[in-house]
Design an enzyme around this catalytic site. Structure first.
Site, PDB file in Angstrom:
ATOM      1  N   ASP A  21      39.654  43.791  35.367  1.00 42.26           N
ATOM      2  CA  ASP A  21      40.768  43.050  34.984  1.00 42.26           C
ATOM      3  C   ASP A  21      41.203  43.703  33.346  1.00 42.26           C
ATOM      4  OD1 ASP A  21      40.835  41.153  37.024  1.00 42.26           O
ATOM      5  OD2 ASP A  21      39.148  39.869  35.873  1.00 42.26           O
ATOM      6  N   SER A  30      45.008  39.697  47.208  1.00 44.00           N
ATOM      7  CA  SER A  30      44.489  41.109  46.482  1.00 44.00           C
ATOM      8  C   SER A  30      45.655  42.063  47.737  1.00 44.00           C
ATOM      9  CB  SER A  30      43.270  41.570  46.664  1.00 44.00           C
ATOM     10  OG  SER A  30      43.119  42.933  46.744  1.00 44.00           O
ATOM     11  N   ARG A  46      45.309  45.160  47.711  1.00 42.23           N
ATOM     12  CA  ARG A  46      44.685  46.160  47.871  1.00 42.23           C
ATOM     13  C   ARG A  46      43.994  45.796  49.242  1.00 42.23           C
ATOM     14  NH1 ARG A  46      39.292  46.329  47.087  1.00 42.23           N
ATOM     15  NH2 ARG A  46      39.348  44.607  45.956  1.00 42.23           N
ATOM     16  N   GLY A  85      43.978  30.297  42.957  1.00 42.51           N
ATOM     17  CA  GLY A  85      43.171  29.809  42.306  1.00 42.51           C
ATOM     18  C   GLY A  85      41.874  30.263  42.082  1.00 42.51           C
ATOM     19  N   ASN A  86      40.993  29.660  41.111  1.00 47.22           N
ATOM     20  CA  ASN A  86      39.619  30.522  40.954  1.00 47.22           C
ATOM     21  C   ASN A  86      38.580  30.459  42.131  1.00 47.22           C
ATOM     22  OD1 ASN A  86      38.312  27.955  40.895  1.00 47.22           O
ATOM     23  ND2 ASN A  86      38.977  27.954  38.870  1.00 47.22           N
ATOM     24  N   THR A 127      37.982  26.837  43.581  1.00 45.00           N
ATOM     25  CA  THR A 127      38.978  26.431  44.309  1.00 45.00           C
ATOM     26  C   THR A 127      39.377  27.065  45.715  1.00 45.00           C
ATOM     27  OG1 THR A 127      40.033  26.389  42.097  1.00 45.00           O
ATOM     28  CG2 THR A 127      41.704  25.793  44.225  1.00 45.00           C
TER      29      THR A 127
HETATM   30  C1  DPM Z   1      41.831  42.273  40.224  1.00 42.84           C
HETATM   31  C2  DPM Z   1      42.060  41.862  41.566  1.00 42.84           C
HETATM   32  C3  DPM Z   1      41.408  40.577  41.700  1.00 42.84           C
HETATM   33  C4  DPM Z   1      40.866  40.129  40.548  1.00 42.84           C
HETATM   34  C5  DPM Z   1      42.721  42.709  42.613  1.00 42.84           C
HETATM   35  C6  DPM Z   1      42.000  43.378  43.487  1.00 42.84           C
HETATM   36  C7  DPM Z   1      41.406  39.809  43.162  1.00 42.84           C
HETATM   37  C8  DPM Z   1      42.840  39.035  43.054  1.00 42.84           C
HETATM   38  C9  DPM Z   1      42.832  37.938  44.035  1.00 42.84           C
HETATM   39  C10 DPM Z   1      42.200  43.484  39.456  1.00 42.84           C
HETATM   40  N1  DPM Z   1      41.397  41.124  39.539  1.00 42.84           N
HETATM   41  O1  DPM Z   1      40.739  43.468  43.429  1.00 42.84           O
HETATM   42  O2  DPM Z   1      42.364  44.166  44.506  1.00 42.84           O
HETATM   43  O3  DPM Z   1      42.104  38.032  45.073  1.00 42.84           O
HETATM   44  O4  DPM Z   1      43.641  37.159  43.982  1.00 42.84           O
HETATM   45  C11 DPM Z   1      38.656  39.271  39.882  1.00 42.84           C
HETATM   46  C12 DPM Z   1      37.256  38.764  40.545  1.00 42.84           C
HETATM   47  C13 DPM Z   1      36.318  39.306  39.945  1.00 42.84           C
HETATM   48  C14 DPM Z   1      36.887  39.806  38.712  1.00 42.84           C
HETATM   49  C15 DPM Z   1      37.158  38.082  41.767  1.00 42.84           C
HETATM   50  C16 DPM Z   1      37.458  38.797  43.029  1.00 42.84           C
HETATM   51  C17 DPM Z   1      35.006  39.268  39.968  1.00 42.84           C
HETATM   52  C18 DPM Z   1      34.191  40.638  40.325  1.00 42.84           C
HETATM   53  C19 DPM Z   1      34.244  41.492  39.156  1.00 42.84           C
HETATM   54  C20 DPM Z   1      39.888  39.031  39.997  1.00 42.84           C
HETATM   55  N2  DPM Z   1      38.141  39.694  38.777  1.00 42.84           N
HETATM   56  O5  DPM Z   1      37.813  39.926  42.961  1.00 42.84           O
HETATM   57  O6  DPM Z   1      37.023  38.305  44.014  1.00 42.84           O
HETATM   58  O7  DPM Z   1      33.639  40.969  37.891  1.00 42.84           O
HETATM   59  O8  DPM Z   1      34.585  42.718  39.431  1.00 42.84           O
END
Ligand code: DPM
Length: 363
Positions: free
Chosen positions: A109, A157, A159, A178-179, A182
């Site tokens: 992030d 995502s 990606r 949502g988080n 959620t």
């Molecule tokens: C970023 C993405 C997402 C997070 C985009 C991606 C997922 C967004 C979504 C850059 N940050 O991965 O393609 O699904 O709406 C995020 C999560 C974590 C950190 C949750 C997740 C936990 C895992 C970690 C959100 N940021 O990706 O499921 O610490 O690396």
């Protein structure tokens, strides 16, 4: 309350929420009720705080919660918000004002370039970087391959959606917001989604590993830059804090993430994904860009080896100051990421990325 020179504060963040930890001098009594707005952020902060406490038992910590502008935009997918700094700006302001001394983030992030005056002082050992499938309880026993035609998979995502659409054309992909709590509730309590995709690392940290029905290997879905690693941000000029933090660095993770972040920075892309491995001083990086419909893609692999030249200099690599890791190895990792991105751009990644950007803006 006086603050000891060596004391510091940690802030923790994962996408939406931020938690501060303030270590004080031994003997100081702290009464503070930590507010956990977002469970994962708090768990991540606690884990970094735990490691610091082991290493520096005299340091007392306080945890404070703080939300940011990004935090309040709950109705928008992260890919639409675009600006990662929305989640970090307030925290960096607090760092700048010396109200806090450290910030814990999910590395993925954090923007690849930090504002002047800030640096990532430690990258901790990466958990699994892979994505995971969580099935609706009624679909137990199935996989992305065996789910029926037209099954809806929840992910915001780009990606993930772009890669999985290509790999599993019988499935449909829809946004889910949502988080993490959620999202799991939305999955379980309704019949809108057959499954959702989330990072395995986040699920593990939350203790929800038992809900993972399938781990997606890079053949199915390559991961995001820095996924699964925690990073601690600090003031770039804060010698004492950077020294304290440097022992938290995990060399393998630092080198992989330097290469990954260099790749992303050079590509400045939307659905860029990769896999990265470090074996016997050889770093392998596979990077790819995908069109949003999953039809167009480019994928390349490169590798580099590290010299064993014993040189550790103060140098920042893609926002990371890792004093315990050989500078020559970090230079090589950064060059690998940049070279791989340049190769993809040379082969036509720009066209795929600009179409992806337009489609995303129009969503
Ligand atoms: C970023 C993405 C997402 C997070 C985009 C991606 C997922 C967004 C979504 C850059 N940050 O991965 O393609 O699904 O709406 C995020 C999560 C974590 C950190 C949750 C997740 C936990 C895992 C970690 C959100 N940021 O990706 O499921 O610490 O690396």
């Amino acid at each position: 309350m006086n603050k000891c020179e060596k004391c510091c504060i940690l802030i923790c963040s994962v996408s939406n929420t931020f938690v501060f930890i303030r270590p004080f001098c031994m003997g100081m009594v702290l009464v503070y009720s930590p507010i956990s707005v977002f469970q994962l952020a708090r768990i991540q902060t606690d884990s970094v705080a735990g490691k610091l406490k082991e290493l520096y038992p005299d340091v007392h910590l306080e945890i404070v919660a703080m939300s940011t502008v990004g935090d309040k935009i709950l109705d928008k997918a992260l890919s639409k918000i675009g600006e990662k700094s929305l989640f970090t700006k307030e925290l960096e302001n607090a760092l700048e004002r010396n109200e806090v001394d450290l910030v814990v983030h999910s590395l993925k992030d954090l923007p690849t370039s930090l504002p002047p005056g800030f640096t990532i002082g430690a990258v901790l050992k990466r958990e699994t970087p892979y994505d995971a499938v969580i099935l609706h309880p009624k679909k137990a026993g199935l996989t992305l391959d065996t789910l029926p035609e037209g099954s809806v998979i929840g992910t915001s995502s780009l990606r993930r959606a772009a890669q999985l659409k290509r790999r599993f054309p019988h499935l449909e992909f829809k946004d889910i917001r949502g988080n993490l709590n959620t999202r799991l509730k939305k999955l379980d309590d309704h019949d809108d989604y057959s499954a959702i995709i989330l990072a395995a690392a986040g699920l593990r940290r939350l203790g929800w590993e038992s809900r993972i029905s399938q781990i997606l290997t890079p053949d199915d879905c390559m991961y995001a830059v820095g996924q699964g690693a925690l990073a601690v941000e600090a003031r770039a000029g804060d010698e004492d804090i950077l020294k304290m933090l440097s022992v938290l660095n995990d060399t393998d993770t630092v080198l992989r993430c330097v290469a990954e972040r260099a790749f992303l920075r050079h590509l400045a892309s939307l659905p860029a994904s990769l896999s990265c491995a470090l074996l016997f001083s050889q770093l392998y990086l596979t990077g790819a860009v995908y069109s949003l419909d999953g039809l167009d893609s480019l994928k390349e692999t490169m590798q580099t080896s590290f010299t064993t030249e014993n040189q550790v200099e103060e140098r920042v690599h893609v926002g990371i100051t890792a004093r315990t890791v050989l500078t020559s190895a970090q230079d090589a990792a950064e060059k690998l990421g940049t070279d791989l991105a340049a190769l993809l751009l040379h082969k036509g990644a720009k066209k795929i990325l600009s179409v992806a950007r337009q489609l995303n803006n129009a969503r």
